[in-house]
Motif scaffolding. Structure first.
Motif, mmCIF file in Angstrom:
data_model
loop_
_atom_site.group_PDB
_atom_site.id
_atom_site.type_symbol
_atom_site.label_atom_id
_atom_site.label_comp_id
_atom_site.label_asym_id
_atom_site.label_seq_id
_atom_site.Cartn_x
_atom_site.Cartn_y
_atom_site.Cartn_z
ATOM 1 N N THR A 1 67.247 74.596 -19.264
ATOM 2 C CA THR A 1 67.215 75.651 -18.243
ATOM 3 C C THR A 1 66.320 76.816 -18.671
ATOM 4 N N GLY A 2 65.270 76.486 -19.447
ATOM 5 C CA GLY A 2 64.273 77.504 -19.801
ATOM 6 C C GLY A 2 64.335 78.005 -21.219
ATOM 7 N N PHE B 1 71.498 84.208 -13.166
ATOM 8 C CA PHE B 1 70.541 85.266 -13.490
ATOM 9 C C PHE B 1 69.297 84.688 -14.158
ATOM 10 N N GLN B 2 69.477 83.652 -14.993
ATOM 11 C CA GLN B 2 68.323 82.990 -15.604
ATOM 12 C C GLN B 2 67.392 82.428 -14.526
ATOM 13 N N SER B 3 67.973 81.861 -13.477
ATOM 14 C CA SER B 3 67.168 81.288 -12.396
ATOM 15 C C SER B 3 66.271 82.355 -11.766
ATOM 16 N N THR C 1 70.224 73.897 -10.461
ATOM 17 C CA THR C 1 71.015 72.663 -10.479
ATOM 18 C C THR C 1 72.219 72.795 -11.411
ATOM 19 N N ALA C 2 71.986 73.396 -12.586
ATOM 20 C CA ALA C 2 73.064 73.572 -13.555
ATOM 21 C C ALA C 2 74.156 74.487 -13.016
ATOM 22 N N ALA C 3 73.774 75.542 -12.305
ATOM 23 C CA ALA C 3 74.756 76.468 -11.746
ATOM 24 C C ALA C 3 75.634 75.773 -10.711
ATOM 25 N N ILE C 4 75.039 74.904 -9.904
ATOM 26 C CA ILE C 4 75.808 74.158 -8.898
ATOM 27 C C ILE C 4 76.819 73.238 -9.582
ATOM 28 N N TRP C 5 76.365 72.495 -10.606
ATOM 29 C CA TRP C 5 77.296 71.630 -11.343
ATOM 30 C C TRP C 5 78.415 72.461 -11.971
ATOM 31 N N CYS C 6 78.034 73.557 -12.565
ATOM 32 C CA CYS C 6 78.994 74.398 -13.271
ATOM 33 C C CYS C 6 80.126 74.837 -12.349
#
Length: 580
Positions: A348-349, A407-409, A509-514
Protein backbone atom coordinates in the motif's frame (compact mmCIF):
# COMPACT_ATOMS: atom_id res chain seq x y z
CA UNK A 1 -26.26 -40.91 35.96
CA UNK A 2 -28.09 -37.64 36.76
CA UNK A 3 -26.70 -34.15 36.34
CA UNK A 4 -24.38 -33.00 39.12
CA UNK A 5 -24.31 -29.67 40.99
CA UNK A 6 -20.90 -28.59 42.24
CA UNK A 7 -20.38 -25.72 44.63
CA UNK A 8 -18.50 -22.77 43.11
CA UNK A 9 -15.65 -22.24 45.57
CA UNK A 10 -15.42 -18.55 44.61
CA UNK A 11 -19.15 -18.02 45.13
CA UNK A 12 -20.29 -20.48 47.83
CA UNK A 13 -23.97 -19.59 47.48
CA UNK A 14 -23.99 -20.55 43.79
CA UNK A 15 -23.80 -23.99 42.25
CA UNK A 16 -22.63 -24.92 38.75
CA UNK A 17 -24.64 -27.53 36.87
CA UNK A 18 -22.55 -29.89 34.75
CA UNK A 19 -23.20 -32.92 32.65
CA UNK A 20 -22.28 -36.30 34.16
CA UNK A 21 -18.55 -36.81 33.69
CA UNK A 22 -19.01 -40.39 32.61
CA UNK A 23 -20.87 -39.13 29.59
CA UNK A 24 -17.59 -37.85 28.09
CA UNK A 25 -15.15 -40.28 29.61
CA UNK A 26 -14.17 -43.59 28.15
CA UNK A 27 -14.15 -45.39 31.48
CA UNK A 28 -16.63 -43.76 33.83
CA UNK A 29 -16.42 -46.62 36.30
CA UNK A 30 -12.78 -45.87 37.01
CA UNK A 31 -13.69 -43.17 39.50
CA UNK A 32 -15.93 -43.56 42.50
CA UNK A 33 -18.33 -40.85 43.53
CA UNK A 34 -15.92 -39.30 46.01
CA UNK A 35 -13.07 -39.16 43.50
CA UNK A 36 -15.32 -37.54 40.91
CA UNK A 37 -16.39 -34.83 43.34
CA UNK A 38 -12.77 -34.28 44.42
CA UNK A 39 -11.43 -33.84 40.88
CA UNK A 40 -14.39 -31.71 39.82
CA UNK A 41 -13.97 -29.47 42.86
CA UNK A 42 -10.27 -28.97 42.15
CA UNK A 43 -10.93 -28.35 38.48
CA UNK A 44 -13.62 -25.80 39.29
CA UNK A 45 -11.24 -24.03 41.65
CA UNK A 46 -8.56 -23.91 38.94
CA UNK A 47 -10.98 -22.59 36.29
CA UNK A 48 -12.13 -19.82 38.62
CA UNK A 49 -8.54 -18.91 39.39
CA UNK A 50 -7.76 -18.79 35.66
CA UNK A 51 -10.83 -16.61 35.05
CA UNK A 52 -9.82 -14.21 37.83
CA UNK A 53 -6.29 -13.93 36.44
CA UNK A 54 -7.60 -13.36 32.92
CA UNK A 55 -9.84 -10.56 34.18
CA UNK A 56 -7.01 -8.99 36.18
CA UNK A 57 -4.69 -9.10 33.15
CA UNK A 58 -7.35 -7.42 31.03
CA UNK A 59 -8.06 -4.60 33.50
CA UNK A 60 -4.49 -4.04 34.71
CA UNK A 61 -3.40 -0.40 34.49
CA UNK A 62 -0.32 0.49 32.46
CA UNK A 63 1.65 1.67 35.50
CA UNK A 64 0.86 -1.55 37.37
CA UNK A 65 1.80 -3.62 34.32
CA UNK A 66 5.21 -1.94 34.02
CA UNK A 67 5.90 -2.35 37.76
CA UNK A 68 4.84 -5.99 37.73
CA UNK A 69 6.42 -7.04 34.41
CA UNK A 70 9.55 -4.85 34.00
CA UNK A 71 11.69 -7.91 33.23
CA UNK A 72 9.24 -9.08 30.58
CA UNK A 73 9.54 -5.65 28.98
CA UNK A 74 13.33 -5.81 29.11
CA UNK A 75 13.65 -9.29 27.61
CA UNK A 76 11.14 -8.51 24.88
CA UNK A 77 13.01 -5.32 23.94
CA UNK A 78 16.29 -7.23 23.75
CA UNK A 79 14.93 -9.89 21.38
CA UNK A 80 13.05 -7.38 19.24
CA UNK A 81 16.23 -5.32 18.84
CA UNK A 82 17.45 -7.97 16.40
CA UNK A 83 15.11 -6.37 13.88
CA UNK A 84 17.25 -3.23 13.97
CA UNK A 85 19.69 -5.35 11.97
CA UNK A 86 17.07 -6.25 9.39
CA UNK A 87 15.73 -2.70 9.06
CA UNK A 88 19.30 -1.45 8.69
CA UNK A 89 20.34 -3.99 6.07
CA UNK A 90 17.23 -3.87 3.91
CA UNK A 91 17.14 -0.07 3.84
CA UNK A 92 20.87 -0.08 3.17
CA UNK A 93 20.38 -2.11 0.00
CA UNK A 94 17.66 0.13 -1.44
CA UNK A 95 19.52 3.30 -0.44
CA UNK A 96 22.71 1.98 -2.01
CA UNK A 97 21.05 2.29 -5.41
CA UNK A 98 21.49 6.06 -4.97
CA UNK A 99 25.03 5.79 -3.53
CA UNK A 100 27.78 6.62 -6.09
CA UNK A 101 30.52 4.27 -4.74
CA UNK A 102 28.11 1.31 -4.66
CA UNK A 103 26.80 2.03 -8.16
CA UNK A 104 30.35 2.27 -9.52
CA UNK A 105 31.29 -1.09 -7.95
CA UNK A 106 28.17 -3.08 -8.83
CA UNK A 107 26.54 -1.04 -11.61
CA UNK A 108 26.96 -0.30 -15.31
CA UNK A 109 27.90 3.00 -16.92
CA UNK A 110 25.14 4.65 -18.98
CA UNK A 111 26.61 7.28 -21.36
CA UNK A 112 23.19 8.85 -22.00
CA UNK A 113 22.87 9.52 -18.26
CA UNK A 114 26.54 10.24 -17.67
CA UNK A 115 26.56 8.08 -14.51
CA UNK A 116 26.71 4.56 -13.11
CA UNK A 117 23.45 2.76 -12.30
CA UNK A 118 22.74 -0.72 -11.01
CA UNK A 119 20.51 -2.20 -13.77
CA UNK A 120 16.87 -2.57 -12.84
CA UNK A 121 17.04 -6.35 -13.24
CA UNK A 122 19.87 -6.51 -10.69
CA UNK A 123 18.07 -4.16 -8.33
CA UNK A 124 15.18 -6.58 -8.59
CA UNK A 125 17.43 -9.62 -8.24
CA UNK A 126 19.12 -8.39 -5.07
CA UNK A 127 15.79 -7.58 -3.47
CA UNK A 128 14.35 -10.91 -4.56
CA UNK A 129 17.35 -12.73 -3.13
CA UNK A 130 16.69 -11.15 0.25
CA UNK A 131 12.93 -11.86 0.13
CA UNK A 132 13.39 -15.45 -1.04
CA UNK A 133 15.87 -15.98 1.78
CA UNK A 134 13.29 -14.61 4.24
CA UNK A 135 10.71 -17.14 3.03
CA UNK A 136 13.16 -19.99 3.63
CA UNK A 137 14.14 -18.53 7.01
CA UNK A 138 10.53 -18.25 8.11
CA UNK A 139 9.88 -21.88 7.20
CA UNK A 140 12.96 -23.02 9.10
CA UNK A 141 12.23 -20.85 12.15
CA UNK A 142 8.57 -21.89 12.23
CA UNK A 143 9.59 -25.53 12.48
CA UNK A 144 12.75 -25.26 14.58
CA UNK A 145 11.23 -22.88 17.16
CA UNK A 146 8.46 -25.39 17.85
CA UNK A 147 11.11 -28.03 18.53
CA UNK A 148 13.90 -26.27 20.44
CA UNK A 149 12.25 -23.01 21.51
CA UNK A 150 12.51 -19.34 20.64
CA UNK A 151 15.79 -18.62 22.44
CA UNK A 152 17.93 -21.34 20.87
CA UNK A 153 16.56 -20.63 17.39
CA UNK A 154 17.29 -16.93 17.81
CA UNK A 155 20.82 -17.52 19.08
CA UNK A 156 21.61 -19.78 16.11
CA UNK A 157 20.51 -17.10 13.66
CA UNK A 158 22.50 -14.38 15.45
CA UNK A 159 25.68 -16.48 15.49
CA UNK A 160 25.57 -17.27 11.76
CA UNK A 161 24.83 -13.64 10.81
CA UNK A 162 28.31 -12.63 12.01
CA UNK A 163 29.91 -14.84 9.36
CA UNK A 164 27.49 -13.84 6.63
CA UNK A 165 28.25 -10.13 7.05
CA UNK A 166 31.82 -11.01 5.98
CA UNK A 167 30.37 -12.26 2.70
CA UNK A 168 28.62 -8.92 2.17
CA UNK A 169 31.69 -6.92 3.09
CA UNK A 170 34.09 -8.72 0.75
CA UNK A 171 31.68 -9.30 -2.18
CA UNK A 172 33.76 -8.87 -5.36
CA UNK A 173 30.78 -8.75 -7.72
CA UNK A 174 26.99 -8.71 -7.93
CA UNK A 175 26.70 -12.50 -7.93
CA UNK A 176 28.45 -12.92 -4.56
CA UNK A 177 26.51 -9.98 -3.10
CA UNK A 178 23.29 -11.69 -4.20
CA UNK A 179 24.36 -14.89 -2.42
CA UNK A 180 25.07 -12.89 0.75
CA UNK A 181 21.59 -11.37 0.69
CA UNK A 182 19.95 -14.75 0.13
CA UNK A 183 21.75 -16.29 3.11
CA UNK A 184 21.25 -13.26 5.36
CA UNK A 185 17.60 -13.22 4.33
CA UNK A 186 17.24 -16.65 5.97
CA UNK A 187 18.37 -15.10 9.26
CA UNK A 188 16.17 -12.02 8.88
CA UNK A 189 13.21 -14.32 8.22
CA UNK A 190 13.70 -16.10 11.53
CA UNK A 191 13.81 -12.77 13.39
CA UNK A 192 10.49 -11.76 11.82
CA UNK A 193 8.69 -14.73 13.35
CA UNK A 194 10.35 -15.04 16.71
CA UNK A 195 10.49 -11.46 17.94
CA UNK A 196 6.83 -10.57 17.55
CA UNK A 197 5.67 -13.97 18.86
CA UNK A 198 7.91 -13.79 21.93
CA UNK A 199 6.78 -10.23 22.67
CA UNK A 200 3.11 -11.26 22.61
CA UNK A 201 3.65 -14.27 24.90
CA UNK A 202 5.71 -12.76 27.72
CA UNK A 203 3.57 -9.66 28.28
CA UNK A 204 0.08 -9.18 29.78
CA UNK A 205 -2.72 -7.75 27.66
CA UNK A 206 -2.12 -4.19 28.84
CA UNK A 207 1.52 -4.21 27.64
CA UNK A 208 1.08 -6.28 24.49
CA UNK A 209 0.43 -3.37 22.13
CA UNK A 210 3.57 -1.56 23.27
CA UNK A 211 5.93 -4.50 23.00
CA UNK A 212 4.65 -5.79 19.67
CA UNK A 213 4.65 -2.33 18.04
CA UNK A 214 8.18 -1.77 19.35
CA UNK A 215 9.14 -4.17 16.57
CA UNK A 216 8.18 -1.47 14.07
CA UNK A 217 10.26 1.05 16.01
CA UNK A 218 13.28 -1.25 15.66
CA UNK A 219 12.74 -1.39 11.92
CA UNK A 220 12.54 2.39 11.63
CA UNK A 221 15.55 2.88 13.90
CA UNK A 222 17.59 0.54 11.71
CA UNK A 223 16.50 2.44 8.61
CA UNK A 224 17.42 5.75 10.24
CA UNK A 225 20.89 4.47 11.14
CA UNK A 226 21.60 3.27 7.62
CA UNK A 227 20.41 6.55 6.07
CA UNK A 228 22.47 8.60 8.52
CA UNK A 229 25.61 6.58 7.84
CA UNK A 230 25.15 6.80 4.07
CA UNK A 231 24.54 10.55 4.38
CA UNK A 232 27.85 10.89 6.24
CA UNK A 233 29.60 8.84 3.53
CA UNK A 234 28.25 10.68 0.47
CA UNK A 235 31.23 13.06 0.37
CA UNK A 236 33.78 10.23 0.41
CA UNK A 237 35.83 9.75 -2.75
CA UNK A 238 36.98 6.26 -1.74
CA UNK A 239 35.82 3.50 -4.07
CA UNK A 240 35.34 1.31 -0.97
CA UNK A 241 33.13 3.81 0.89
CA UNK A 242 30.15 1.44 0.58
CA UNK A 243 31.94 -1.18 2.73
CA UNK A 244 31.85 0.88 5.92
CA UNK A 245 28.02 0.67 6.24
CA UNK A 246 28.32 -3.12 5.77
CA UNK A 247 30.96 -3.37 8.50
CA UNK A 248 28.87 -1.45 11.05
CA UNK A 249 26.45 -4.40 11.12
CA UNK A 250 28.96 -6.37 13.22
CA UNK A 251 28.03 -4.15 16.18
CA UNK A 252 24.67 -5.88 16.76
CA UNK A 253 24.81 -9.71 16.84
CA UNK A 254 27.10 -10.36 19.84
CA UNK A 255 25.42 -8.12 22.47
CA UNK A 256 21.95 -9.27 21.36
CA UNK A 257 23.15 -12.91 21.48
CA UNK A 258 24.27 -12.42 25.10
CA UNK A 259 20.92 -10.88 26.01
CA UNK A 260 18.96 -13.72 24.39
CA UNK A 261 21.16 -16.30 26.17
CA UNK A 262 20.07 -14.98 29.57
CA UNK A 263 16.41 -14.41 28.61
CA UNK A 264 13.71 -16.81 29.89
CA UNK A 265 11.95 -19.04 27.40
CA UNK A 266 8.34 -18.25 26.53
CA UNK A 267 6.06 -19.86 29.18
CA UNK A 268 3.48 -20.58 26.47
CA UNK A 269 6.03 -22.60 24.51
CA UNK A 270 7.04 -24.54 27.63
CA UNK A 271 3.43 -25.38 28.53
CA UNK A 272 2.75 -26.60 24.99
CA UNK A 273 5.77 -28.89 25.40
CA UNK A 274 4.50 -30.21 28.74
CA UNK A 275 7.33 -28.55 30.69
CA UNK A 276 5.03 -26.91 33.21
CA UNK A 277 7.55 -26.64 36.05
CA UNK A 278 9.97 -24.78 33.75
CA UNK A 279 7.09 -22.59 32.57
CA UNK A 280 6.38 -21.48 36.13
CA UNK A 281 10.04 -20.65 36.72
CA UNK A 282 10.00 -18.66 33.49
CA UNK A 283 6.91 -16.76 34.67
CA UNK A 284 8.57 -15.96 37.99
CA UNK A 285 11.57 -14.56 36.10
CA UNK A 286 9.23 -12.23 34.22
CA UNK A 287 7.61 -10.89 37.42
CA UNK A 288 8.85 -8.38 39.99
CA UNK A 289 7.40 -8.02 43.46
CA UNK A 290 6.05 -4.53 44.25
CA UNK A 291 3.14 -2.79 46.00
CA UNK A 292 0.75 -4.34 43.46
CA UNK A 293 2.37 -7.79 43.76
CA UNK A 294 3.66 -8.63 47.26
CA UNK A 295 4.12 -12.34 46.39
CA UNK A 296 4.97 -13.26 42.81
CA UNK A 297 4.58 -16.98 43.59
CA UNK A 298 0.79 -16.53 43.76
CA UNK A 299 0.55 -14.67 40.45
CA UNK A 300 2.93 -17.07 38.70
CA UNK A 301 0.75 -20.00 39.80
CA UNK A 302 -2.44 -18.31 38.58
CA UNK A 303 -0.84 -17.37 35.25
CA UNK A 304 0.42 -20.90 34.76
CA UNK A 305 -3.04 -22.36 35.36
CA UNK A 306 -4.56 -19.90 32.88
CA UNK A 307 -2.01 -20.83 30.21
CA UNK A 308 -2.53 -24.54 30.90
CA UNK A 309 -6.31 -24.20 30.61
CA UNK A 310 -6.09 -22.10 27.44
CA UNK A 311 -3.82 -24.62 25.75
CA UNK A 312 -5.90 -27.57 26.97
CA UNK A 313 -9.13 -25.95 25.75
CA UNK A 314 -7.58 -25.30 22.33
CA UNK A 315 -6.54 -28.95 22.20
CA UNK A 316 -10.13 -29.97 22.91
CA UNK A 317 -11.63 -27.90 20.08
CA UNK A 318 -8.90 -28.14 17.41
CA UNK A 319 -7.50 -31.11 15.55
CA UNK A 320 -3.75 -30.58 15.71
CA UNK A 321 -0.76 -28.29 15.42
CA UNK A 322 0.38 -28.81 11.83
CA UNK A 323 0.48 -26.20 9.08
CA UNK A 324 -2.62 -27.84 7.62
CA UNK A 325 -4.50 -27.02 10.81
CA UNK A 326 -3.91 -23.32 10.17
CA UNK A 327 -6.41 -23.66 7.31
CA UNK A 328 -9.12 -25.59 9.16
CA UNK A 329 -12.21 -24.31 10.94
CA UNK A 330 -11.90 -20.99 12.75
CA UNK A 331 -8.12 -21.16 12.38
CA UNK A 332 -8.46 -20.52 8.65
CA UNK A 333 -10.18 -17.22 9.40
CA UNK A 334 -7.42 -16.32 11.85
CA UNK A 335 -4.70 -17.22 9.35
CA UNK A 336 -6.41 -15.19 6.62
CA UNK A 337 -6.74 -12.09 8.80
CA UNK A 338 -3.13 -12.26 9.98
CA UNK A 339 -1.83 -12.83 6.45
CA UNK A 340 -3.86 -10.05 4.81
CA UNK A 341 -2.98 -7.62 7.59
CA UNK A 342 0.71 -8.18 6.93
CA UNK A 343 0.35 -8.28 3.14
CA UNK A 344 -1.38 -4.90 3.00
CA UNK A 345 1.40 -3.41 5.09
CA UNK A 346 3.67 -4.20 2.13
CA UNK A 347 1.63 -3.31 -0.95
CA UNK A 348 0.00 0.00 0.00
CA UNK A 349 2.89 2.35 -0.81
CA UNK A 350 5.39 1.57 1.95
CA UNK A 351 7.87 0.56 -0.76
CA UNK A 352 8.31 4.27 -1.53
CA UNK A 353 9.82 4.69 1.95
CA UNK A 354 12.29 1.87 1.35
CA UNK A 355 13.30 3.45 -1.94
CA UNK A 356 13.00 6.99 -0.59
CA UNK A 357 16.59 8.09 -1.29
CA UNK A 358 16.53 6.69 -4.79
CA UNK A 359 13.01 8.06 -5.28
CA UNK A 360 14.05 11.57 -4.23
CA UNK A 361 17.03 11.48 -6.60
CA UNK A 362 14.89 10.37 -9.53
CA UNK A 363 12.35 13.07 -8.63
CA UNK A 364 15.07 15.67 -9.17
CA UNK A 365 16.63 16.30 -5.73
CA UNK A 366 20.41 16.23 -5.20
CA UNK A 367 22.03 13.12 -3.68
CA UNK A 368 22.92 14.95 -0.45
CA UNK A 369 19.44 16.45 -0.10
CA UNK A 370 17.87 13.07 -0.86
CA UNK A 371 19.69 11.43 2.06
CA UNK A 372 18.72 14.38 4.28
CA UNK A 373 15.07 13.82 3.38
CA UNK A 374 15.47 10.11 4.19
CA UNK A 375 16.91 10.89 7.62
CA UNK A 376 14.06 13.31 8.35
CA UNK A 377 11.64 10.67 7.10
CA UNK A 378 12.83 8.02 9.56
CA UNK A 379 12.94 10.44 12.49
CA UNK A 380 9.31 11.23 11.70
CA UNK A 381 8.69 7.47 11.54
CA UNK A 382 10.06 7.02 15.05
CA UNK A 383 7.85 9.86 16.30
CA UNK A 384 4.88 8.23 14.60
CA UNK A 385 5.53 4.81 16.16
CA UNK A 386 5.88 6.27 19.65
CA UNK A 387 2.70 8.26 19.02
CA UNK A 388 0.88 5.04 18.13
CA UNK A 389 1.37 3.85 21.73
CA UNK A 390 -0.76 6.72 22.99
CA UNK A 391 -3.34 6.76 20.21
CA UNK A 392 -3.96 2.99 20.29
CA UNK A 393 -4.82 3.21 23.97
CA UNK A 394 -7.79 5.38 23.03
CA UNK A 395 -9.03 4.23 19.64
CA UNK A 396 -8.01 0.56 19.27
CA UNK A 397 -6.25 -1.53 16.63
CA UNK A 398 -8.96 -1.60 13.96
CA UNK A 399 -9.58 2.14 13.86
CA UNK A 400 -5.89 2.89 13.57
CA UNK A 401 -5.31 0.36 10.80
CA UNK A 402 -8.46 1.23 8.83
CA UNK A 403 -8.24 5.02 8.99
CA UNK A 404 -4.50 4.83 8.40
CA UNK A 405 -5.17 3.08 5.09
CA UNK A 406 -7.77 5.69 4.18
CA UNK A 407 -5.41 8.58 4.81
CA UNK A 408 -2.56 6.83 2.98
CA UNK A 409 -4.82 6.54 -0.07
CA UNK A 410 -5.42 10.30 -0.11
CA UNK A 411 -1.71 11.11 0.23
CA UNK A 412 -0.74 8.68 -2.54
CA UNK A 413 -3.32 10.10 -4.95
CA UNK A 414 -1.92 13.60 -4.38
CA UNK A 415 1.65 12.29 -4.86
CA UNK A 416 0.60 10.76 -8.18
CA UNK A 417 -1.02 14.03 -9.22
CA UNK A 418 2.13 16.03 -8.47
CA UNK A 419 4.10 13.47 -10.45
CA UNK A 420 2.28 14.68 -13.56
CA UNK A 421 4.08 18.02 -13.21
CA UNK A 422 7.79 18.55 -13.89
CA UNK A 423 8.11 21.80 -11.91
CA UNK A 424 10.59 22.14 -9.05
CA UNK A 425 7.81 23.02 -6.60
CA UNK A 426 5.98 19.77 -7.50
CA UNK A 427 9.13 17.74 -6.76
CA UNK A 428 9.48 19.40 -3.36
CA UNK A 429 5.79 18.77 -2.80
CA UNK A 430 6.33 15.05 -3.47
CA UNK A 431 9.17 14.97 -0.95
CA UNK A 432 7.02 16.70 1.68
CA UNK A 433 4.07 14.37 1.08
CA UNK A 434 6.28 11.32 1.48
CA UNK A 435 7.24 12.66 4.90
CA UNK A 436 3.53 12.98 5.75
CA UNK A 437 2.92 9.47 4.40
CA UNK A 438 5.74 8.14 6.59
CA UNK A 439 4.24 9.73 9.70
CA UNK A 440 0.77 8.32 8.96
CA UNK A 441 2.13 4.87 8.13
CA UNK A 442 4.29 4.63 11.25
CA UNK A 443 1.48 5.98 13.42
CA UNK A 444 -1.08 3.48 12.15
CA UNK A 445 -0.59 0.63 9.65
CA UNK A 446 3.11 -0.01 10.33
CA UNK A 447 3.08 -0.67 14.09
CA UNK A 448 -0.51 -1.95 14.39
CA UNK A 449 0.25 -4.73 11.91
CA UNK A 450 2.69 -6.37 14.33
CA UNK A 451 0.25 -6.15 17.22
CA UNK A 452 -2.70 -7.55 15.24
CA UNK A 453 -0.70 -10.41 13.72
CA UNK A 454 0.58 -11.46 17.15
CA UNK A 455 -2.89 -11.39 18.76
CA UNK A 456 -4.99 -13.08 16.08
CA UNK A 457 -3.64 -16.71 16.09
CA UNK A 458 -4.45 -19.28 18.77
CA UNK A 459 -1.58 -20.17 21.08
CA UNK A 460 -0.91 -23.66 19.72
CA UNK A 461 -0.56 -22.40 16.14
CA UNK A 462 0.81 -18.92 16.83
CA UNK A 463 4.34 -19.50 15.51
CA UNK A 464 3.10 -21.27 12.38
CA UNK A 465 0.36 -18.69 11.70
CA UNK A 466 2.80 -15.80 12.09
CA UNK A 467 5.18 -17.61 9.75
CA UNK A 468 2.50 -18.09 7.09
CA UNK A 469 1.35 -14.48 7.44
CA UNK A 470 4.87 -13.13 7.14
CA UNK A 471 5.49 -15.35 4.13
CA UNK A 472 2.53 -13.81 2.32
CA UNK A 473 4.09 -10.45 3.19
CA UNK A 474 7.39 -11.61 1.70
CA UNK A 475 5.72 -12.95 -1.45
CA UNK A 476 4.01 -9.57 -1.75
CA UNK A 477 7.40 -7.93 -1.25
CA UNK A 478 8.83 -10.03 -4.07
CA UNK A 479 6.15 -8.81 -6.46
CA UNK A 480 6.50 -5.24 -5.20
CA UNK A 481 10.27 -5.54 -5.45
CA UNK A 482 10.01 -6.68 -9.06
CA UNK A 483 7.84 -3.80 -10.26
CA UNK A 484 9.15 -0.91 -8.13
CA UNK A 485 12.65 -0.64 -9.70
CA UNK A 486 11.06 -0.61 -13.14
CA UNK A 487 8.63 2.11 -12.05
CA UNK A 488 11.38 4.36 -10.70
CA UNK A 489 14.44 3.53 -12.83
CA UNK A 490 15.03 6.18 -15.53
CA UNK A 491 16.25 3.46 -17.93
CA UNK A 492 12.92 1.59 -17.64
CA UNK A 493 9.32 2.83 -17.08
CA UNK A 494 10.44 6.07 -15.40
CA UNK A 495 7.07 6.68 -13.67
CA UNK A 496 8.70 8.60 -10.80
CA UNK A 497 6.05 10.15 -8.51
CA UNK A 498 3.18 8.86 -10.66
CA UNK A 499 3.66 5.50 -8.90
CA UNK A 500 1.49 7.07 -6.18
CA UNK A 501 -1.62 6.34 -8.29
CA UNK A 502 -0.70 2.65 -8.49
CA UNK A 503 -0.29 2.19 -4.73
CA UNK A 504 -3.34 4.30 -3.92
CA UNK A 505 -5.47 1.67 -5.65
CA UNK A 506 -4.12 -1.04 -3.36
CA UNK A 507 -4.63 1.16 -0.29
CA UNK A 508 -8.31 1.64 -1.16
CA UNK A 509 -8.73 -2.12 -1.71
CA UNK A 510 -7.06 -2.83 1.63
CA UNK A 511 -9.36 -0.40 3.46
CA UNK A 512 -12.44 -2.14 2.02
CA UNK A 513 -11.16 -5.57 3.13
CA UNK A 514 -10.24 -4.20 6.52
CA UNK A 515 -13.75 -2.91 7.22
CA UNK A 516 -15.39 -6.26 6.56
CA UNK A 517 -12.82 -8.75 7.90
CA UNK A 518 -10.50 -7.21 10.50
CA UNK A 519 -11.83 -7.49 14.09
CA UNK A 520 -11.01 -5.20 16.99
CA UNK A 521 -8.65 -6.96 19.43
CA UNK A 522 -8.01 -4.10 21.84
CA UNK A 523 -8.43 -5.17 25.46
CA UNK A 524 -9.05 -8.81 24.56
CA UNK A 525 -7.07 -11.59 26.23
CA UNK A 526 -5.98 -14.64 24.26
CA UNK A 527 -8.70 -16.71 25.94
CA UNK A 528 -11.39 -14.20 24.91
CA UNK A 529 -10.15 -14.11 21.33
CA UNK A 530 -10.23 -17.91 21.17
CA UNK A 531 -13.88 -17.90 22.21
CA UNK A 532 -14.89 -15.09 19.82
CA UNK A 533 -13.35 -16.87 16.85
CA UNK A 534 -14.71 -20.25 17.87
CA UNK A 535 -18.25 -18.83 18.01
CA UNK A 536 -17.83 -17.15 14.60
CA UNK A 537 -18.54 -13.59 15.80
CA UNK A 538 -18.52 -11.08 12.93
CA UNK A 539 -15.57 -8.70 12.73
CA UNK A 540 -17.53 -5.55 13.60
CA UNK A 541 -19.14 -7.31 16.60
CA UNK A 542 -15.87 -8.28 18.32
CA UNK A 543 -15.69 -5.05 20.29
CA UNK A 544 -19.20 -5.21 21.77
CA UNK A 545 -19.68 -8.97 22.29
CA UNK A 546 -19.55 -10.18 25.89
CA UNK A 547 -17.70 -13.47 26.39
CA UNK A 548 -17.49 -15.82 29.37
CA UNK A 549 -14.03 -17.39 29.39
CA UNK A 550 -13.01 -20.42 31.47
CA UNK A 551 -16.65 -21.36 32.06
CA UNK A 552 -16.35 -24.44 34.26
CA UNK A 553 -19.44 -26.19 32.89
CA UNK A 554 -18.40 -25.77 29.25
CA UNK A 555 -14.81 -26.76 30.00
CA UNK A 556 -15.93 -29.96 31.72
CA UNK A 557 -18.17 -30.81 28.81
CA UNK A 558 -15.32 -30.35 26.34
CA UNK A 559 -12.61 -32.07 28.35
CA UNK A 560 -14.42 -35.16 29.52
CA UNK A 561 -13.77 -37.19 32.65
CA UNK A 562 -10.36 -38.62 31.81
CA UNK A 563 -8.98 -35.30 30.59
CA UNK A 564 -10.19 -33.52 33.73
CA UNK A 565 -8.54 -36.14 35.89
CA UNK A 566 -5.30 -35.96 33.89
CA UNK A 567 -5.30 -32.15 33.93
CA UNK A 568 -5.70 -31.95 37.71
CA UNK A 569 -3.08 -34.63 38.27
CA UNK A 570 -0.59 -32.90 35.98
CA UNK A 571 -1.11 -29.62 37.82
CA UNK A 572 -0.49 -31.34 41.17
CA UNK A 573 2.64 -33.08 39.87
CA UNK A 574 3.96 -29.76 38.57
CA UNK A 575 3.49 -28.13 41.98
CA UNK A 576 5.29 -31.04 43.66
CA UNK A 577 8.24 -30.70 41.25
CA UNK A 578 8.47 -26.98 41.95
CA UNK A 579 8.34 -27.46 45.72
CA UNK A 580 10.99 -30.19 45.49
Amino acid sequence: MSAQYVEDVKNPNEKVQIEPLGKKGTDSSSLNSYAVDDYVSKFLDMSNEAKDNDHKEKTMKLREGIKTFPKAVMWSLILSSALIMEGYDTNLLNSFFGFPAFNKKFGNYYPELGEYQVPARWQTGLNMGYNCGCIVGLAIAGYVADVIGYRKTMMSALATSVALIFLQFFSPNREVLLLAYVLLGINWGSYQTLTVTYASEVAPTTLRVYLTTYVNLCWVFGQLLSSGILKAMTGSKSPNAYRIPFAIQWIWPIPIFIGVFFAPESPWYLVKKGRDAEAKQSLKRLLTENSHLPDKEVLATAMLKKIQMTVKEEEAVSTGITFRDCFRGSNFRRTRIAAFTWMFQSCTGSTLMGYSTYFYIQAGLSTSMSFTFSIIQYIIGIIGTVGSWFVSKKVGRFNMYFFGLCFQSIVLIIVGGLGCSSSTSAKWGVGSLLLIYTFVYDLTVGPMCYCIVAEIPNSRLRTKTVMLARNLYNVSNIIVGIVTPYMLNPTQWNWKAKTGFFWAGFSITAAIWCYFDLPETKGRTFAELDLLFEEGIKARKFKSTEVDVFNAGKLMERFGEENIKAFVQEAEITEEKIRA
